[in-house]
Write an enzyme that holds these catalytic residues in place. Structure first.
Site, PDB file in Angstrom:
ATOM      1  N   ASN A 138      -7.081 -11.030  16.464  1.00  0.00           N
ATOM      2  CA  ASN A 138      -6.155 -11.999  15.870  1.00  0.00           C
ATOM      3  C   ASN A 138      -5.856 -11.526  14.447  1.00  0.00           C
ATOM      4  OD1 ASN A 138      -4.812 -14.114  14.708  1.00  0.00           O
ATOM      5  ND2 ASN A 138      -6.330 -15.671  15.203  1.00  0.00           N
ATOM      6  N   ASP A 165     -13.427 -18.707  15.334  1.00  0.00           N
ATOM      7  CA  ASP A 165     -13.819 -19.530  16.471  1.00  0.00           C
ATOM      8  C   ASP A 165     -12.637 -19.855  17.385  1.00  0.00           C
ATOM      9  OD1 ASP A 165     -16.619 -19.802  15.928  1.00  0.00           O
ATOM     10  OD2 ASP A 165     -16.110 -21.105  14.261  1.00  0.00           O
ATOM     11  N   THR A 190     -10.087 -17.845  18.089  1.00  0.00           N
ATOM     12  CA  THR A 190      -9.865 -16.663  18.925  1.00  0.00           C
ATOM     13  C   THR A 190     -10.940 -16.576  20.008  1.00  0.00           C
ATOM     14  OG1 THR A 190      -9.022 -15.562  16.937  1.00  0.00           O
ATOM     15  CG2 THR A 190      -9.449 -14.177  18.857  1.00  0.00           C
ATOM     16  N   ASN A 216     -12.557 -19.032  21.322  1.00  0.00           N
ATOM     17  CA  ASN A 216     -12.273 -20.084  22.295  1.00  0.00           C
ATOM     18  C   ASN A 216     -11.197 -19.639  23.285  1.00  0.00           C
ATOM     19  OD1 ASN A 216     -10.669 -22.637  23.164  1.00  0.00           O
ATOM     20  ND2 ASN A 216     -12.604 -23.465  22.431  1.00  0.00           N
ATOM     21  N   GLU A 225      -9.966 -26.933  16.231  1.00  0.00           N
ATOM     22  CA  GLU A 225      -8.591 -27.319  16.562  1.00  0.00           C
ATOM     23  C   GLU A 225      -8.515 -28.844  16.643  1.00  0.00           C
ATOM     24  OE1 GLU A 225      -5.974 -25.211  16.935  1.00  0.00           O
ATOM     25  OE2 GLU A 225      -7.311 -23.540  16.410  1.00  0.00           O
TER      26      GLU A 225
END
Length: 293
Positions: free
Chosen positions: A9, A67, A69, A71, A272
């Protein structure tokens, strides 16, 4: 033969992850394994990249980022039911990596993957969203919502600390009905955190008792607490010592958790944020996720 797909990412960690590509290539040139490096371009890209990679014969999918990415790559692996997750921590929080004791040094993290040390960890499901680490409602979900704005100006873990301070002065608490493995209770809470991992928010040890592979959720309920007391309690979370405050902090272990809220609020799932109304259900997935750690 093991084939490795690295999914980077490029915006994770304020661009830190993107800068790791040359170091990955340098390390892998002496490793007699087929590998490929791909860059995501938009949110959810890593899910499809992981699935396509597995279909093309890559059996190790490495998330190079934070975290979020991790996930996404995990979702791709779980949807196809094949592959092992690798993690090179290079985001802002990297909290699952902390729980799994994955080194933050890139060479050491690559060593973990190449040496093949792995375990199978639990997968949480909340309102149809997969999570590996922690999901929560209350103060911290509003902190993350506020931190999203702050991160536009501060791209380090200190953004979360600023978000906490800002939120503490406006947070009113939440009235909830909490069901933990069929045991019902009405609560006025500051937050409820449910997870497999120990850390969130870039190193806050909110669930010090959590074990990622024991088949249970670990739960912290922080009862509604005056702002000044929360300010006093907050520093103890860094070391996990907040669980000593037994009048304010309750600990549970369960397979299923249901939370019913009176008002619209936010759900924090591995960093998120989702809007939720009324009912939120947490369950353990039947399948576990293989991960190098």
């Amino acid at each position: 033969m093991n084939k490795i797909l690295f999914i980077i990412n490029p915006v994770a960690g304020g661009g830190k992850a993107k800068k790791l590509e040359p170091q990955i290539n340098e390390y892998m040139k002496d490793i007699k394994l087929e590998y490929c490096i791909q860059m995501t371009r938009k949110p959810k890209d890593a899910i499809e990249m992981a699935k396509l990679g597995i279909k093309e014969g890559y059996n190790t999918i490495v998330a190079v980022g934070g975290d979020g990415t991790v996930n996404e790559v995990a979702i791709g692996i779980m949807e196809l039911g094949h592959g092992t997750l690798g993690i090179i921590p290079s985001g802002t929080g990297n909290d699952l990596a902390r729980t799994l004791e994955i080194p933050f040094d890139i060479k050491a993290a690559l060593d973990v993957i190449i040496k093949g040390n792995r375990k199978k960890i639990d997968i949480g499901i909340v309102n149809n969203n997969l999570f590996l680490n922690i999901a929560s409602i209350g103060l911290d979900s509003e902190v993350v919502k506020n931190t999203e704005k702050i991160k536009k100006r501060i791209r380090t873990r200190f953004a979360y600390l600023v978000g906490i301070i800002n939120t503490l002065f406006s947070f009113k608490g939440k009235k909830v009905m909490l069901e933990i493995d069929d045991h019902l209770m009405d609560k006025d809470i500051s937050l409820v955190a449910v997870g497999n991992g120990k850390y969130y928010g870039g190193g806050l040890k909110i669930l010090p008792m959590a074990i990622a592979e024991d088949g249970y959720f670990h739960v912290i309920v922080v009862n509604k607490t005056p702002m000044l007391k929360l300010l006093f309690l907050f520093p103890s979370i860094f070391s996990g010592q907040h669980i000593r405050f037994k009048k304010d902090v309750e600990i549970f272990k369960a397979k299923k958790i249901r939370i019913i809220t009176e008002d619209k609020t936010y759900l924090n799932v591995d960093g998120e944020i989702y809007d939720i109304e009324k009912e939120t259900l947490f369950t353990i997935n039947d399948e576990k996720l293989p991960v190098f750690c």
